[in-house]
Design an enzyme around this catalytic site. Structure first.
Site, PDB file in Angstrom:
ATOM      1  N   ARG A 231       2.646 -86.388  33.267  1.00 45.76           N
ATOM      2  CA  ARG A 231       3.810 -85.917  34.004  1.00 45.76           C
ATOM      3  C   ARG A 231       3.311 -85.258  35.295  1.00 45.76           C
ATOM      4  O   ARG A 231       2.231 -84.656  35.315  1.00 45.76           O
ATOM      5  CB  ARG A 231       4.622 -84.900  33.189  1.00 45.76           C
ATOM      6  N   GLU A 259       9.123 -85.421  42.057  1.00 46.85           N
ATOM      7  CA  GLU A 259       9.370 -86.813  41.706  1.00 46.85           C
ATOM      8  C   GLU A 259      10.874 -87.065  41.676  1.00 46.85           C
ATOM      9  O   GLU A 259      11.590 -86.283  41.048  1.00 46.85           O
ATOM     10  CB  GLU A 259       8.753 -87.122  40.336  1.00 46.85           C
ATOM     11  N   HIS A 278       6.165 -94.092  38.792  1.00 44.21           N
ATOM     12  CA  HIS A 278       6.482 -93.771  37.389  1.00 44.21           C
ATOM     13  C   HIS A 278       6.961 -95.023  36.650  1.00 44.21           C
ATOM     14  O   HIS A 278       8.074 -95.072  36.130  1.00 44.21           O
ATOM     15  CB  HIS A 278       7.516 -92.656  37.312  1.00 44.21           C
TER      16      HIS A 278
END
Length: 315
Positions: A231, A259, A278
């Site tokens: 993450r 993000e 991602h």
């Protein structure tokens, strides 16, 4: 189970999933503004995939009879903030077994592309430039995997054919696995200086938020590659930028903080960084594996059997 037929909320149409038990009413909801039915009738909530926490958590306060929250991600950090208001006994299950292969594939892709200079070659192709030369190989490199759960183990399985000099494993606590000994997070300061490639595949928790900070990065050897498929907040972005801009470290990132990475952010144009948006689990393997997991879970739920991948129970 209540006497009335409970609802199950799914991000897929029920007729797309083979093997679902016929004792539930299935409602499709993938984060749209309008709910498909009264949330108060929902007993089993499968969260939308790759939606914001605000979207994912929105129906939870209106689900007083909820018994299960099932994510379609391995990580659960995006739902933890909504569990406090739920009644005791609600089970939270993750999607262990769904994303390991795809995430491990991307991890190897990022490592190989970064070491072999593929981004520069693609830019060279765009300009009709023949950028030959010698590039680092993964063979004979020392690799450190930080986060040796199911994803970390899958990554290690795929490293085996590449003839790495050594693979070292780190997790929250020391243990022994089929792959070999696993070190505790506390051992990182002495392990980092020996690693040519450092892979972050750990969950985002209080213990791992900001784990790769200035001190962590400073212990990495000159020229080492940091790969983050965990993450974004596991890495201190400002500290990483400083190391990239100095030219001392390289990075390959499938996740970032913030993000999505906004236009104009300096990380986009930092030297020696490869960024993917991602997409570790977003492959053709996702839907079939996710649907098989849901069919198994709901069959178990209907029979009153223990569920797979239960991470915690509220209360």
């Amino acid at each position: 189970m209540t006497a009335t037929t409970p609802d199950v909320w799914l991000p897929f149409a029920a007729d797309e999933i083979e093997g679902l038990p016929d004792c539930f009413r299935y409602r499709r909801w993938d984060g749209e503004d309008a709910y498909p039915a009264d949330p108060g009738d929902c007993a089993f909530y499968v969260t939308p995939y790759m939606k914001s926490p605000a979207v994912t958590l929105r129906p939870l306060p209106a689900m007083p009879d909820l018994q299960v929250v099932q994510t379609l991600t391995a990580g659960i950090d995006h739902v933890l903030g909504g569990l406090d208001g739920l009644r005791p006994g609600v089970r939270l299950c993750n999607a262990r077994g769904v994303h390991e292969a795809s995430t491990a594939e991307l991890t190897l892709t990022l490592i190989l592309a970064s070491l072999r200079g593929i981004p520069g070659m693609v830019r060279g192709q765009d300009h009709e430039e023949w950028r030959s030369g010698f590039y680092p190989a993964l063979a004979d490199k020392s690799v450190l995997i930080v986060g040796h759960g199911s994803v970390g183990a899958a990554i290690e399985d795929r490293l085996i054919p590449f003839e790495c000099a050594r693979v070292t494993r780190v997790a929250r606590s020391a243990r022994t696995t089929a792959h070999g000994p696993v070190h505790a997070l506390a051992d990182l300061p002495r392990l980092l200086p020996d690693a040519d490639v450092v892979i972050l595949s750990t969950p985002l928790t209080d213990a791992t938020r900001g784990l790769a900070d200035a001190g962590f990065l400073s212990r990495m050897k000159d020229g080492a590659l940091l790969v983050n498929v965990a993450r974004g907040p596991v890495v201190d972005t400002a500290a990483l930028l400083a190391e990239l801009e100095s030219g001392r470290l390289r990075a390959a990132l499938d996740v970032t903080e913030p993000e999505p990475l906004p236009a104009g952010h300096p990380l986009w144009h930092a030297p020696n960084v490869l960024i993917t948006p991602h997409v570790g689990g977003s492959t053709s393997a996702f839907e079939p594996r996710a649907k098989r997991l849901l069919a198994r879970q709901l069959t178990r739920f209907a029979a009153g059997e223990p569920l797979e991948n239960t991470v915690l129970t509220t209360g």
